[in-house]
Each structure stands twice: as structure tokens, then as C-alpha cells.
Design a protein around this motif. Structure first.
Motif, PDB file in Angstrom:
ATOM      1  N   SER A 148     -11.427   4.465   7.896  1.00  0.00           N
ATOM      2  CA  SER A 148     -11.887   5.364   6.832  1.00  0.00           C
ATOM      3  C   SER A 148     -10.707   6.094   6.195  1.00  0.00           C
ATOM      4  CB  SER A 148     -12.891   6.374   7.385  1.00  0.00           C
ATOM      5  OG  SER A 148     -14.012   5.724   7.933  1.00  0.00           O
ATOM      6  N   PHE A 149      -9.736   6.489   7.011  1.00  0.00           N
ATOM      7  CA  PHE A 149      -8.562   7.161   6.472  1.00  0.00           C
ATOM      8  C   PHE A 149      -7.743   6.199   5.614  1.00  0.00           C
ATOM      9  CE2 PHE A 149      -4.138   8.666   6.682  1.00  0.00           C
ATOM     10  CZ  PHE A 149      -4.317   9.936   6.169  1.00  0.00           C
ATOM     11  N   GLY A 150      -7.681   4.924   6.002  1.00  0.00           N
ATOM     12  CA  GLY A 150      -6.993   3.935   5.175  1.00  0.00           C
ATOM     13  C   GLY A 150      -7.624   3.805   3.800  1.00  0.00           C
ATOM     14  N   VAL A 205       4.871   2.093  -2.438  1.00  0.00           N
ATOM     15  CA  VAL A 205       4.612   0.796  -1.806  1.00  0.00           C
ATOM     16  C   VAL A 205       4.468   0.953  -0.298  1.00  0.00           C
ATOM     17  CG1 VAL A 205       5.614  -1.470  -1.305  1.00  0.00           C
ATOM     18  CG2 VAL A 205       5.701  -0.555  -3.624  1.00  0.00           C
ATOM     19  N   GLN A 206       5.318   1.777   0.310  1.00  0.00           N
ATOM     20  CA  GLN A 206       5.245   1.990   1.757  1.00  0.00           C
ATOM     21  C   GLN A 206       3.924   2.636   2.156  1.00  0.00           C
ATOM     22  OE1 GLN A 206       8.732   4.226   2.912  1.00  0.00           O
ATOM     23  NE2 GLN A 206      10.120   2.766   1.963  1.00  0.00           N
ATOM     24  N   LEU A 207       3.470   3.610   1.374  1.00  0.00           N
ATOM     25  CA  LEU A 207       2.194   4.247   1.699  1.00  0.00           C
ATOM     26  C   LEU A 207       1.036   3.277   1.485  1.00  0.00           C
ATOM     27  CD1 LEU A 207       1.020   6.902   2.716  1.00  0.00           C
ATOM     28  CD2 LEU A 207       0.687   7.606   0.343  1.00  0.00           C
ATOM     29  N   LEU A 208       1.143   2.429   0.468  1.00  0.00           N
ATOM     30  CA  LEU A 208       0.104   1.426   0.241  1.00  0.00           C
ATOM     31  C   LEU A 208       0.069   0.419   1.376  1.00  0.00           C
ATOM     32  CD1 LEU A 208      -2.058   0.730  -1.826  1.00  0.00           C
ATOM     33  CD2 LEU A 208      -0.417  -0.752  -2.963  1.00  0.00           C
ATOM     34  N   LYS A 223       5.241  -8.428  -0.572  1.00  0.00           N
ATOM     35  CA  LYS A 223       3.857  -8.474  -0.113  1.00  0.00           C
ATOM     36  C   LYS A 223       3.759  -7.766   1.218  1.00  0.00           C
ATOM     37  CE  LYS A 223       2.387 -12.729  -2.382  1.00  0.00           C
ATOM     38  NZ  LYS A 223       1.679 -13.999  -2.199  1.00  0.00           N
ATOM     39  N   PRO A 224       2.747  -6.910   1.391  1.00  0.00           N
ATOM     40  CA  PRO A 224       2.576  -6.267   2.690  1.00  0.00           C
ATOM     41  C   PRO A 224       2.371  -7.296   3.790  1.00  0.00           C
ATOM     42  CG  PRO A 224       1.256  -5.177   1.013  1.00  0.00           C
ATOM     43  CD  PRO A 224       1.797  -6.420   0.413  1.00  0.00           C
ATOM     44  N   SER A 225       2.779  -6.917   4.976  1.00  0.00           N
ATOM     45  CA  SER A 225       2.718  -7.866   6.082  1.00  0.00           C
ATOM     46  C   SER A 225       1.304  -8.288   6.404  1.00  0.00           C
ATOM     47  CB  SER A 225       3.359  -7.240   7.324  1.00  0.00           C
ATOM     48  OG  SER A 225       2.693  -6.035   7.670  1.00  0.00           O
TER      49      SER A 225
END
Length: 667
Positions: free
Chosen positions: A537-539, A595-598, A661-663
Motif C-alpha cells: 500500500s505504501f508503494g 527515478v530512484q524513488l520510483l 529500467k528498474p530491476s
């Protein structure tokens, strides 16, 4: 002779019409603004276009132009967006653009995402669109396009989204062979004929209000539905076949009799239920009038300032004050009850003070109604009147006292509570800036103050710390109702988590819909939410902060899916700034941190619980991102010292968005 030729080549490559570069992109953008957005695009001519609102660059070229709902008007001329030949995403949705599309848009061969919905474009769908073979998402909905859906759509072999609804398209739909097509809609058009076989897997909503038939809309006139397998009786001799028909008639008669008996029984049951319901209402009519003096039914305010769940758009009344007659059930019972305060300090007011206070309804949520109450001595508190609480007094007191014992700077403190048979009231500190939901999705007009990166990341960190404290109180302790309307803000925009502990108080009738859009996929009982489900939910909350999209309004998103899936659908193709809120794109110097927070948000919203981080790990990562963004802000102060330096830095930064691209994404 070589020197003049070299000079001529350099001169031609530095002006619009020469070799494509950022200079020619800049000229194209200024021509676009002059034609359709002179009054609404606050672009600074003296800075690099890569820092302009809605513009992002890759490798020294304009790759993204996102200007949704900014008030663009008129027809897009040739020589504007068509000259942005490195464009990958063009989003001009929800403006007032009209006429046909410029023919030179065909030069944008790298275009992958084209969002033009909600304008006034007209004419037939231009043939040059079918030469853009890299298109993945095409949204032309809500315009005035006419003509038909042509076979040439098959040229767009990479197309995954095709939205054509709410136009004036006519004729039949040809057989479309688009192997990647997952999202399709042609509803509210003048189409007719049979739905092609490869589109019949789409839901009925994709073809509503048309003249189409077949597939999810039912068989077309004269279309023979698949016949059932013949019964053994039908394959036997004539005498056996006659007996089978005779038995079938007998069975039909029995079935009719059964239906009649069942219908009569059903009517009788309904009558009994109605009588019982009326009796129950009449017996309790005098016991539920404790807040009747507070007006209801008016338009809700845009902020919620009590214990959450009473946010914008959830009902209630914010128009003026009224007598707060919280006479908790009958006067006789109220006389023996008192407010129960937490802590050993003084009692600043009592129940009678609360009942006499002027109040306004802040909002109605699934756990109850929230009020702003102004006491006679000037103190302002938030009061939540709970509903669907069926706990015995002892159990209620045990659970609510555990909530009142929680003490953390990032939680909304519960100051007192009141319990009677028919009324349960909770008294909180009043949060003057309302909820994060109202701040993100409230007024988006010209008078709005944009919510900047520093404020958003600070809210994310404070909320994570509040949730971390809740999880630290026990291995099974969870919030169970994390959403933006339960993140409240002080005057200095410090975030406080509210509604913690209320999931264990309300009844199951309210629980299933409490966290729509935020609930983890594994949660089946909203009263039993794990800590990893809280992280999910926090994500979603982080994605809401970064995209500006409300997860509970999934159908308003471009792809018609929930927020995590929409972000993943963009990531699966390539990394673009299309996911970020338009208000965040102006902060070019912190794109790496965004980007890091995303990436963290995507990790938190992973499908499987064991792939999600703990909330303590989330806190550490947000702290690291916040620390690095401070250095990025210092770098940004030097960004505009020279245009050349600014171009290089912006290209490198945006390239990290476009090329990474995120991992957790699919490749």
C-alpha cells in the motif's frame, strides 16, 4: 576553398532546417507555442528547452513533450511538432486542439507513445500514422475523427494500446492482426457489423454504444451460435428419439413447476426480510440521532483534517459551522459517561464542552464521519464518529487504549475517546493542511501552488517513519489502511499518519472496500493485513506522489488499469518521463533521485510479498535518496550558467530516465 565550405556546412547545421539538433528542436517548440500555446506555456526563451515545462531530452534532442490539460487551442501547423524528429512520447491530451494532424508528424519515426485524447481533432484518421511502426500506445479517444477503422492499422505491429472511443467512426472493423494488442476500445462510435474474431476476447465495454455485434455483445442476427453436442437420444432409433422428446417435455413441465414454487418462496422470504428490517429500524429510531444537528448531504470540502478516511470526495459538508450535538445516545446514558483522555496530563475539556462546540463535517469515510470541532475556549480538535463498531465495551477499550498509547511525531495523536452503546467518538489533534489526497488531487487550476520534489519526498519519508513505528510495536502489527487520505499535514507540511488501529475496530461490512486501489493482491480479509501488505500500500502511495494519479480512479488512467500495472506497462517498453507528474518535470536537477524513488515504489508494490522490502529498509532508502537530492539541488543552481553546459547535463540526466529500467521490470 575548404574553409568557406566548412563554414557553410556549420552554418546550415546550426539553424532550423539543417541537421537536426537541439537548436532545430528549440525552433520547432517555439513555433508550436506561437501557434497554439502562446498564452499558456511559460517557457523561458533564454534557457535550454530541456528545462522547459513538459519537455525532456535524450542525447541532446527533445524526446518527450507532455502538455496535458494546459489550455492549448487551435490547429497544429506543419513545421512544429513534426520537426521534433527524435520524439518518443507526445502527450497533448485534454486540450482544445482542432483540425487535422500535421502531415509532417510522419517524420517522428521513433514515436512510441501518442496521447491525443480529449481534443477536437477532426477528419479521417490520417494515413501517415500507419507509417509510425514503433508506436506502442495510440490514444485518439474523445475527438471528432470520422471515416473508418482501416486495414492499415495492421502496419502497427508493436501496438499494445489502441483507444478510438467517442469519435464519429463508421463502417465495419476489419480483421486486425496485432499480436501485442492488450487494450482496445471503439465504444461510442457509429460502427456496425460483426466484431472480428481476434477482437472478441476484448470486454463488452470496448464496443458499447455502437452497432457492432458478436463476441462479448452476443451473436449477430442470423449468426448461428455453436451448437451443443448431440445427445445419445438424438442419435438413436426413431422410437427412442420420440421417447426422448416426450421425456424432455415432461422435464420442461417439471422445471416450470419448480420455478414457480421457487419464485413464490422467494417472494415470501423477501416479504419476511422487509418486515424484519422495518421492525429493526423502528426499534432503533430513537437511538441513532446523536449527530442529526450536523448538516449532511452538501458538497464535501477538499481537505480532511481528522483521523483520515474523510478526505476529499467522500461526502460530508464543509459549508459553515453548526451545533455539534454529539449527545452520545440518550441523555440518561450520556450522563454516566465521560471522555477518556490518554496520558496523565490535565483534561482541557470534557464531554459537555465537546457537545457545545461548533463543528463542520470534514468528510465521510468507511470508518466513520470526521468533524472539525471548535471549542468555546478556542481549541480546535478533530472528532471521528465511528460506524459499524460492534465490539463489547471491554474489548473496544483494550484496542483503543493500545492506539492511544502510540506516541510518535509522524502519527496523528489520539487524545481522547468516548464509548457508549450507540456512539463511539475519537478525538484527535486537528491537522490544518488537510490530507495528502486533497493536496495532490484537489484544485489543479491556475491558482494552485505546485507540490515540489522536496515536499513530496519529505512527506514520503515522514509517512514511512510513522508506519515503521507502527510495525515496531509487534511482529503482526500493521496499519491496514494506508492511503493518501490518511496522510495528514501540519501547517509546515509535515506528514502524520492517521487512522492507525481503526481496522481492528470497524465491522466487516466496511472492511472490503476500505483500501480500494491500495490493497495488496494477497489480501482477502481487510481486517487481517500483514506488514508486507502495508508495504505494498505504501508503494502505491509513493507512485501516487510521483505520478499525480489517484489509484482508486483506475479508469481515468491512460491505460485503464490500476496504478502499479500502468507504471509497469510504461517500464516494460522503455523508461520515459511519461510516468511522472507534470508538476515534477520542472525539477530537472533531481531526475535521478525521482527515478530512484520510483524504483523503490515499484519494489514495494511487487506482486509477491517476499519480494517487497521491509518498511525499515524503505526508510533507509528514502533517507539516502533525500540526502543525494540535496547535492543534486546544489548542482542545479549551476545548471543555467551557460546553455551549452545546461544542454549536456540535462541530456545526461534525462538519459538516465529513458535508458534505465528498474530491476523489477520485465525486459
Amino acid at each position: 576553398m575548404a574553409s568557406p565550405l566548412f563554414f557553410l556546412f556549420f552554418l546550415l547545421s546550426s539553424i532550423p532546417g539543417g541537421a537536426p539538433d537541439l537548436v532545430s528542436d528549440r525552433a520547432a517548440l517555439l513555433a508550436f507555442r506561437s501557434s497554439v500555446g502562446r498564452a499558456v506555456l511559460p517557457w523561458n526563451d533564454s534557457t535550454t528547452p530541456c528545462s522547459w515545462l513538459g519537455v525532456a531530452c535524450v542525447a541532446g534532442r527533445v524526446a518527450v513533450l507532455r502538455l496535458p490539460a494546459v489550455g492549448l487551442m487551435g490547429q497544429i501547423p506543419v513545421g512544429t511538432v513534426g520537426n521534433l524528429t527524435a520524439l518518443r512520447t507526445l502527450s497533448l491530451r485534454y486540450n482544445a486542439l482542432s483540425g487535422g494532424l500535421p502531415a509532417d508528424l510522419a517524420k517522428c519515426s521513433q514515436l512510441r507513445n501518442l496521447y491525443l485524447q480529449g481534443n477536437r481533432f477532426s477528419g479521417e484518421i490520417p494515413a501517415f500514422l500507419f507509417s509510425l511502426q514503433n508506436l506502442v500506445r495510440l490514444n485518439l479517444a474523445g475527438n471528432d475523427f470520422s471515416g473508418g477503422v482501416t486495414q492499415e492499422f495492421n502496419n502497427l505491429t508493436r501496438l499494445g494500446t489502441l483507444y478510438l472511443e467517442s469519435n464519429r467512426l463508421s463502417g465495419e472493423i476489419p480483421e486486425l492482426n496485432l499480436p501485442n494488442l492488450a487494450w482496445f476500445n471503439v465504444s461510442f462510435n457509429q460502427l456496425n457489423g460483426s466484431i472480428p474474431s481476434k477482437l472478441r476476447k476484448m470486454p463488452a465495454e470496448a464496443f458499447m454504444k455502437t452497432g457492432l455485434c458478436g463476441g462479448p455483445l452476443g451473436p449477430c442476427p442470423g449468426e448461428i451460435p455453436p451448437s451443443p453436442s448431440p445427445s445419445p437420444a438424438a442419435e438413436g432409433p426413431a422410437g427412442v428419439e420420440g421417447e426422448a422428446k416426450h421425456d424432455k417435455k415432461k422435464l420442461s413441465g417439471g422445471a416450470i413447476a419448480g420455478i414457480a414454487i421457487g419464485a413464490a418462496a422467494g417472494v415470501l422470504i423477501i416479504l419476511i426480510l422487509v418486515v424484519l428490517l422495518c421492525w429493526k429500524r423502528s426499534s432503533s429510531a430513537g437511538k441513532t440521532r446523536s449527530l442529526e444537528a450536523v448538516p449532511v448531504g452538501a458538497k464535501p470540502p477538499e481537505v480532511a483534517a481528522a483521523g483520515g478516511d474523510g478526505g476529499a470526495g467522500e461526502g460530508g459538508n464543509g459549508n459553515g459551522a453548526s451545533s455539534y450535538t454529539a449527545a452520545a445516545s440518550a441523555k440518561g446514558e450520556a450522563a454516566g459517561k465521560k471522555l477518556v483522555f490518554f496520558g496523565s496530563g490535565e483534561r482541557p475539556f470534557d464531554l459537555e464542552d465537546l457537545l457545545r462546540a461548533s463543528a463542520e463535517v470534514l468528510g465521510k469515510g468507511t470508518s466513520g464521519t470526521a468533524y472539525k470541532a471548535v471549542l468555546e475556549m478556542g481549541t480546535t480538535v478533530a472528532v471521528k464518529r465511528l460506524k459499524d463498531v460492534n465490539l463489547a465495551e471491554k474489548e473496544f477499550r483494550e484496542r483503543i487504549e493500545a492506539v492511544g498509547a502510540m506516541n510518535h511525531p509522524n502519527l496523528v495523536p489520539l487524545r481522547a475517546y468516548y464509548y457508549s452503546k450507540d456512539e463511539k467518538l475519537l478525538v484527535y489533534d486537528y491537522m490544518p493542511m488537510g490530507s495528502l489526497s486533497a493536496l495532490l488531487h484537489g484544485n489543479r487550476g491556475s491558482g494552485r501552488t505546485p507540490l515540489n520534489w522536496d515536499t513530496r519526498s519529505s512527506i514520503a519519508l515522514a509517512a514511512a517513519r510513522g508506519i515503521e513505528y507502527i510495525h515496531s510495536t509487534g511482529p503482526s502489527a500493521s496499519h491496514a489502511n494506508i492511503k493518501s487520505s490518511n496522510i495528514l499535514l501540519t501547517k509546515s507540511y509535515e506528514a502524520r499518519v492517521s487512522d492507525h488501529g481503526l481496522a481492528l475496530l470497524v465491522g466487516p461490512a466496511s472492511a472490503p472496500t476500505r483500501v480500494a486501489g491500495y490493497r495488496a493482491p494477497e489480501v482477502t480479509d481487510a481486517q487481517k493485513v500483514s506488514q508486507k501488505a502495508d508495504v505494498y500500500s505504501f508503494g502505491v502511495l509513493l507512485l501516487e506522489l510521483l505520478t499525480g494519479k489517484a489509484p482508486a480512479q483506475a479508469l481515468l488512467n491512460d491505460e485503464g488499469v490500476d496504478l502499479p500495472r500502468w507504471v509497469q506497462s510504461v517500464v516494460q517498453e522503455e523508461w520515459t518521463s511519461e510516468v511522472f507528474d507534470l508538476e515534477l518535470l520542472r525539477y530537472q536537477n533531481v531526475e535521478e533521485e525521482m527515478v530512484q524513488l520510483l524504483q523503490l515504489a515499484i519494489d514495494c508494490a511487487a506482486q509477491y510479498p517476499d519480494r517487497r522490502p521491509t518498511i525499515s529498509e524503505v526508510v533507509v532508502r528514502i533517507e539516502e535518496i533525500r540526502n543525494s537530492s540535496i547535492g543534486a539541488a546544489d548542482r542545479g543552481q549551476q545548471q543555467d550558467q551557460s546553455m551549452d553546459d545546461g544542454d549536456d547535463q540535462s541530456s545526461r540526466r534525462t538519459n538516465s530516465i529513458e535508458g534505465t529500467k528498474p530491476s523489477g521490470s520485465e525486459t
